[in-house]
Design an enzyme around this catalytic site. Structure first.
Site, PDB file in Angstrom:
ATOM      1  N   GLY A  29     -38.903  33.296 -53.247  1.00  0.00           N
ATOM      2  CA  GLY A  29     -39.098  32.239 -54.244  1.00  0.00           C
ATOM      3  C   GLY A  29     -38.696  30.898 -53.704  1.00  0.00           C
ATOM      4  N   ASN A  30     -38.577  29.933 -54.594  1.00  0.00           N
ATOM      5  CA  ASN A  30     -38.143  28.593 -54.190  1.00  0.00           C
ATOM      6  C   ASN A  30     -37.196  28.046 -55.252  1.00  0.00           C
ATOM      7  OD1 ASN A  30     -39.750  26.890 -56.193  1.00  0.00           O
ATOM      8  ND2 ASN A  30     -41.333  28.178 -55.277  1.00  0.00           N
ATOM      9  N   ARG A  31     -36.597  26.887 -54.979  1.00  0.00           N
ATOM     10  CA  ARG A  31     -35.551  26.385 -55.856  1.00  0.00           C
ATOM     11  C   ARG A  31     -36.061  25.459 -56.967  1.00  0.00           C
ATOM     12  NH1 ARG A  31     -31.733  23.512 -54.139  1.00  0.00           N
ATOM     13  NH2 ARG A  31     -32.588  22.778 -52.182  1.00  0.00           N
ATOM     14  N   SER A  32     -37.346  25.473 -57.234  1.00  0.00           N
ATOM     15  CA  SER A  32     -37.860  24.629 -58.316  1.00  0.00           C
ATOM     16  C   SER A  32     -37.297  25.097 -59.656  1.00  0.00           C
ATOM     17  CB  SER A  32     -39.386  24.694 -58.355  1.00  0.00           C
ATOM     18  OG  SER A  32     -39.859  24.003 -59.481  1.00  0.00           O
ATOM     19  N   ALA A  96     -44.151  24.687 -58.271  1.00  0.00           N
ATOM     20  CA  ALA A  96     -44.048  24.962 -56.830  1.00  0.00           C
ATOM     21  C   ALA A  96     -44.569  26.386 -56.633  1.00  0.00           C
ATOM     22  CB  ALA A  96     -42.605  24.841 -56.378  1.00  0.00           C
TER      23      ALA A  96
END
Ligand code: C5P
Length: 223
Positions: A29-32, A96
């Site tokens: 995943g990502n930190r959005s 994102a």
């Protein structure tokens, strides 16, 4: 009280970050956090629009008054966008989106190997949803993409943005610097907005809600 300049318009916003499962308990995943996209939804509601918010793993509460569709993965986001895009006058793709997903999802938790200290993952490219909706649009819709980049200076950010907007085919691209402390989870944001010609149409800095209003001003003023 906001100006009510979006009465009668439908705005579709994607927010958050997609997660691609590796096994039943892990994901890429990502930190959005979803804050900027949720702020765009909130601003559009305040200005009288009908708002559909597609939220991918949102860490903030969606605004009252939005119709919310929750998704997890990029393929789910794609399905939700495809189902909702036809009615939208403005599409703001703030989510994102993971560019790749694991080729396989392990049915049980991946075990630590006893004979190797490395683990290889095979990834499959995800569809580019922004590019697809920009290419296939059937009517006069305004389509706005976001580009979160880690480049330190404005000139490099603009160069990347210009290449990206021509690849994606959207009308505007919101360039957003992100990093360990900037952009994603913070309450403020600084953005530059460019158009299809790659020209800088404006910039904004401040709370994510004030940045959201400025983005709406810029993309509607240009019409
Ligand atoms: O290429 P990049 O991921 O930087 O592009 C960012 C923009 O494209 C965002 O608006 C994002 O929502 C959208 N995107 C997409 N589908 C992907 C990757 C990104 O719609 N697979």
């Amino acid at each position: 009280m906001s100006k009510r300049d979006l009465v009668g318009r439908t705005v579709l916003v994607t927010a958050g970050g997609t997660r691609e499962p590796l096994d039943p308990v892990r994901f890429i995943g990502n930190r959005s956090s979803g804050k900027q996209g949720v702020a765009v939804a909130e601003a559009a509601i305040a200005r009288g629009a009908t708002v559909i918010l597609i939220g991918a793993n949102l860490e903030v509460a969606p605004p009252l008054g939005a119709r919310v569709v929750e998704v997890g993965t990029t393929l789910e986001l794609q399905m939700a966008v495809d189902a909702e895009v036809a009615t939208a006058d403005l599409v703001v793709m703030a989510a994102a989106v993971a560019d790749y997903r694991p080729t396989e999802i392990a049915p049980t938790k991946i075990k630590k190997s006893s004979d190797s200290n490395t683990l290889e993952l095979r990834l499959q490219e995800n569809p580019d949803i922004l590019r697809q909706i920009s290419t296939n649009r059937a009517r006069d819709q305004v389509i706005v993409g976001f580009a979160a980049e880690t480049e330190p200076d404005d000139e490099t950010l603009l160069q990347l943005g210009r290449a990206k907007i021509s690849r994606k085919g959207c009308d505007f691209l919101v360039l957003n610097r992100v990093g360990w402390t900037e952009g994603f989870a913070s309450d403020g944001n600084t953005v530059i907005v460019i158009d299809t010609a790659g020209d800088r149409v404006g910039e904004a800095s401040g709370s994510k809600l004030s940045v959201a209003h400025r983005i709406l001003d810029l993309v509607f003023a240009a019409r």
